[in-house]
Design an enzyme around this catalytic site. Structure first.
Site, PDB file in Angstrom:
ATOM      1  N   ARG A  30       0.839  -1.205   0.000  1.00  0.00           N
ATOM      2  CA  ARG A  30       0.000   0.000   0.000  1.00  0.00           C
ATOM      3  C   ARG A  30       0.878   1.262   0.000  1.00  0.00           C
ATOM      4  NH1 ARG A  30      -3.096  -3.628  -0.769  1.00  0.00           N
ATOM      5  NH2 ARG A  30      -4.642  -4.504   0.658  1.00  0.00           N
ATOM      6  N   GLU A 174     -13.770 -15.071   9.041  1.00  0.00           N
ATOM      7  CA  GLU A 174     -13.669 -14.516   7.686  1.00  0.00           C
ATOM      8  C   GLU A 174     -13.282 -15.573   6.660  1.00  0.00           C
ATOM      9  OE1 GLU A 174     -10.820 -11.312   7.189  1.00  0.00           O
ATOM     10  OE2 GLU A 174     -11.431 -10.948   5.123  1.00  0.00           O
ATOM     11  N   LYS A 216     -17.513 -12.338   8.486  1.00  0.00           N
ATOM     12  CA  LYS A 216     -16.971 -11.371   7.521  1.00  0.00           C
ATOM     13  C   LYS A 216     -16.820 -12.085   6.178  1.00  0.00           C
ATOM     14  CE  LYS A 216     -13.005  -8.345   6.668  1.00  0.00           C
ATOM     15  NZ  LYS A 216     -12.185  -7.290   7.248  1.00  0.00           N
ATOM     16  N   SER A 258     -14.246  -5.699   1.397  1.00  0.00           N
ATOM     17  CA  SER A 258     -14.470  -5.055   0.092  1.00  0.00           C
ATOM     18  C   SER A 258     -13.777  -5.837  -1.029  1.00  0.00           C
ATOM     19  CB  SER A 258     -14.053  -3.585   0.097  1.00  0.00           C
ATOM     20  OG  SER A 258     -12.710  -3.411   0.448  1.00  0.00           O
ATOM     21  N   GLY A 259     -12.711  -6.524  -0.726  1.00  0.00           N
ATOM     22  CA  GLY A 259     -12.131  -7.525  -1.636  1.00  0.00           C
ATOM     23  C   GLY A 259     -11.614  -7.044  -2.974  1.00  0.00           C
ATOM     24  N   GLY A 260     -11.307  -5.760  -3.112  1.00  0.00           N
ATOM     25  CA  GLY A 260     -10.794  -5.273  -4.394  1.00  0.00           C
ATOM     26  C   GLY A 260     -11.838  -4.485  -5.174  1.00  0.00           C
ATOM     27  N   ARG A 289      -9.467  -1.665   2.085  1.00  0.00           N
ATOM     28  CA  ARG A 289      -9.293  -0.763   0.939  1.00  0.00           C
ATOM     29  C   ARG A 289     -10.520   0.105   0.698  1.00  0.00           C
ATOM     30  NH1 ARG A 289      -7.414  -5.733  -2.628  1.00  0.00           N
ATOM     31  NH2 ARG A 289      -8.730  -6.703  -1.045  1.00  0.00           N
TER      32      ARG A 289
HETATM   33  C1  5MM Z   1      -6.442  -5.278   5.813  1.00  0.00           C
HETATM   34  O1  5MM Z   1      -6.121  -6.448   5.107  1.00  0.00           O
HETATM   35  C2  5MM Z   1      -6.351  -7.717   5.734  1.00  0.00           C
HETATM   36  C3  5MM Z   1      -5.329  -8.715   5.279  1.00  0.00           C
HETATM   37  O2  5MM Z   1      -4.127  -8.409   5.741  1.00  0.00           O
HETATM   38  P1  5MM Z   1      -2.881  -9.382   5.387  1.00  0.00           P
HETATM   39  O3  5MM Z   1      -3.123  -9.988   4.042  1.00  0.00           O
HETATM   40  O4  5MM Z   1      -1.780  -8.413   5.388  1.00  0.00           O
HETATM   41  O5  5MM Z   1      -2.815 -10.361   6.486  1.00  0.00           O
HETATM   42  C4  5MM Z   1      -7.629  -8.361   5.216  1.00  0.00           C
HETATM   43  O6  5MM Z   1      -7.945  -9.540   5.907  1.00  0.00           O
HETATM   44  C5  5MM Z   1      -8.767  -7.418   5.336  1.00  0.00           C
HETATM   45  O7  5MM Z   1      -9.108  -7.250   6.693  1.00  0.00           O
HETATM   46  C6  5MM Z   1      -9.969  -7.928   4.560  1.00  0.00           C
HETATM   47  O8  5MM Z   1      -9.600  -8.606   3.391  1.00  0.00           O
HETATM   48  C7  5MM Z   1     -10.779  -6.730   4.195  1.00  0.00           C
HETATM   49  O9  5MM Z   1      -9.990  -5.857   3.457  1.00  0.00           O
HETATM   50  P2  5MM Z   1     -10.526  -5.373   2.055  1.00  0.00           P
HETATM   51  O10 5MM Z   1      -9.446  -4.460   1.554  1.00  0.00           O
HETATM   52  O11 5MM Z   1     -10.727  -6.606   1.215  1.00  0.00           O
HETATM   53  O12 5MM Z   1     -11.822  -4.670   2.380  1.00  0.00           O
END
Ligand code: 5MM
Length: 338
Positions: A30, A174, A216, A258-260, A289
């Protein structure tokens, strides 16, 4: 507070969860995208700026932290968990140790971190955490996800959740079906169904009290390389249908990743889901994200301009707060951005 009360506070109507638990490798990616050096001082500066935003009190019910962050003291005085609690949100912690190659199916992963977890949980509780997160990852392709990957990840999620409740915290469960790939929305629906089924099967075997958990999940959505893009209405209809059929009604809160998806897409889709939500679930966001992308851009432009970083974050938090009530619209998005 009981675990059920904590879960409901994290997902209260109008609020959601900020996923700021990027591990050092992920935050490196990031920061690289905005040309910021990935050092502890910068990570603390970015995160404490978000956690000290006005939006925290109104729109954020919980914040997921990474191990480094939960131990940090802010330059404002309080520790990070104290700062979050001061704003009325619940501090939480990612406790998995990441997705590692799965022996026997090495193109897939199994999430590790169960060894020593009981002891780590006790420490995190003493540092102020009241909920935790563990993420299992599933990729869709012709042969994947395999039964082996679904079973091993679900088993780990359930053992994790049972240990977390024993430590008097709420486990966020999750199971993420990735958007990577060219699969269509119906394939995503089927895989998400299989993954959720096995997950709740294992949670039952491990006697996890579902009233004290938060799910989640991913939304039911076509792969990022699929040519047929679904409308927000179709995504909402299929996502809600899949959840109502496969998630037991005792689960109090569902907070999507949000997953991308882009910031706007993730707000719009969440809003559509809540417009038609006739289930008992509190349905909200747990975005990384989806909540931070604009704020991160501002941080890249000028790390000292806290006002602009917070403005960007406040806006996204407010928009997603509206989506969690089905009250977001493109007009409001533009009006408040201006
Ligand atoms: C914030 O990113 C989390 C994953 O971190 P690492 O891959 O560094 O362990 C991830 O689990 C996040 O909490 C979820 O995927 C939600 O993030 P997005 O960006 O998909 O909303």
């Amino acid at each position: 507070m009981t675990l059920n009360e904590i879960a409901k506070k994290m997902c209260a109507k109008g609020k959601g969860i900020l996923a700021a638990d990027e591990s050092t490798g992920t935050i490196a990616k990031r920061f690289k995208s905005i040309n910021v050096e990935n050092v502890e001082k910068n990570r603390l500066n970015f995160r404490q700026t978000l956690f000290n935003s006005r939006a925290m009190r109104d729109y954020i019910g919980g914040v997921i932290l990474f191990d480094e962050t939960i131990r940090q003291k802010t330059t404002l005085g309080p520790s990070i968990p104290e700062l979050i609690s001061k704003h009325g949100a619940v501090p939480g912690i990612k406790v998995d140790k990441g997705a590692k190659p799965l022996a026997g199916s090495s193109d897939e992963t199994v999430t590790e971190g169960l060894d020593g977890l009981r002891e780590r949980l006790e420490e995190y509780y003493n540092l102020g955490a009241r909920f935790t997160k563990w993420r299992a990852v599933y990729k869709i392709s012709d042969k994947f996800p395999s039964a082996q990957s679904i079973k091993s990840n679900s088993h780990a999620l359930a053992r994790y959740a049972a240990l977390v409740q024993e430590a008097k915290m709420v486990p966020i469960v999750e199971p993420e079906v990735l958007m990577d790939g060219s699969h269509n929305i119906d394939t995503c629906y089927q895989v998400t169904t299989d993954v959720l089924n096995e997950c709740y099967n294992e949670l039952e075997i491990h006697k996890v009290d579902l009233k004290g958990t938060v799910l989640k999940p991913n939304m039911v959505i076509a792969g990022s390389k699929c040519r047929d893009k679904s409308s927000a209405e179709e995504i909402a209809k299929k996502t809600l249908d899949c959840l109502k059929k496969n998630v037991p009604s005792e689960v109090p809160g569902i907070a999507f990743l949000s997953g991308g998806q882009s910031e706007i897409e993730s707000s719009k889709n969440l809003n559509e889901i809540n417009k038609i939500n006739d289930s008992s679930f509190l349905i909200t966001f747990s975005y990384g994200r989806g909540l931070q992308a604009s704020a991160l851009k501002e941080f890249g432009k000028n790390q000292e301009n806290l006002e602009n970083i917070q403005k960007a974050f406040n806006h996204r938090a407010k928009m997603n707060g509206l989506s969690s009530k089905g009250e977001w619209s493109e007009e409001l998005e533009k009006e408040f951005a201006a």
